[in-house]
Design a protein around this motif. Sequence first.
Motif, short mmCIF file in Angstrom:
data_model
loop_
_atom_site.label_atom_id
_atom_site.label_comp_id
_atom_site.label_asym_id
_atom_site.label_seq_id
_atom_site.Cartn_x
_atom_site.Cartn_y
_atom_site.Cartn_z
N THR A 59 0.86 -1.18 0.00
CA THR A 59 0.00 0.00 0.00
C THR A 59 0.90 1.23 0.00
O THR A 59 2.11 1.13 0.28
N PRO A 60 0.33 2.41 -0.28
CA PRO A 60 1.17 3.62 -0.23
C PRO A 60 1.86 3.83 1.12
O PRO A 60 3.02 4.24 1.17
N GLU B 81 4.70 1.35 1.26
CA GLU B 81 5.78 1.76 0.33
C GLU B 81 6.80 2.64 1.05
O GLU B 81 7.99 2.57 0.78
N LYS B 82 6.32 3.46 1.97
CA LYS B 82 7.21 4.36 2.72
C LYS B 82 8.17 3.57 3.62
O LYS B 82 9.23 4.06 3.97
#
Length: 159
Positions: free
Chosen positions: A57-58, A61-62
């Motif tokens: 998920t975004p 991703e971090k």
Amino acid sequence: MKKVLLAGVAALAIAGSTVVYAQHRPWSHDHVRMNPEDRAAFADARIAAVKAGLKLTPDQEKLWPPVEAAVRDLAKLRIDRANARMNAEQNDSQDTQKDPVARLRERADTMATTAAAMKKIADAADPLYKSLDDGQKQRFGMLLRMGGGGGHAHGQRRG
């Protein structure tokens, strides 16, 4: 849960650098040794495959960059070792009959360095792994098995 996390992180480290596990036996296809560029390319591909398969998920991703950096560091360490052995074999000028105690010390140093790199992966992967849903965790395990994460794929042994 901690055991699963540690096993998963160790498997990620192995999957990211499985291609260089051929430290004592050259990894070959049709009796052609892999060159340094091939080793690096296969390590990159394995890392990318794990990331793509996880479908992060975004927010997840971090959390990926530190994991990838730690895995790449371990892969580079192993690639460098494999390349050094290949060069030593080609030069054939080194004393290949080291005494057993010297070999034992060398092996212990190698294991300590690898252990430290794997610890960095575990530390970096902890937040990401905790954020994965059950489906991602299941895919994670499957991706590692498919990628030869056990370290014994293609007739290789751990190094």
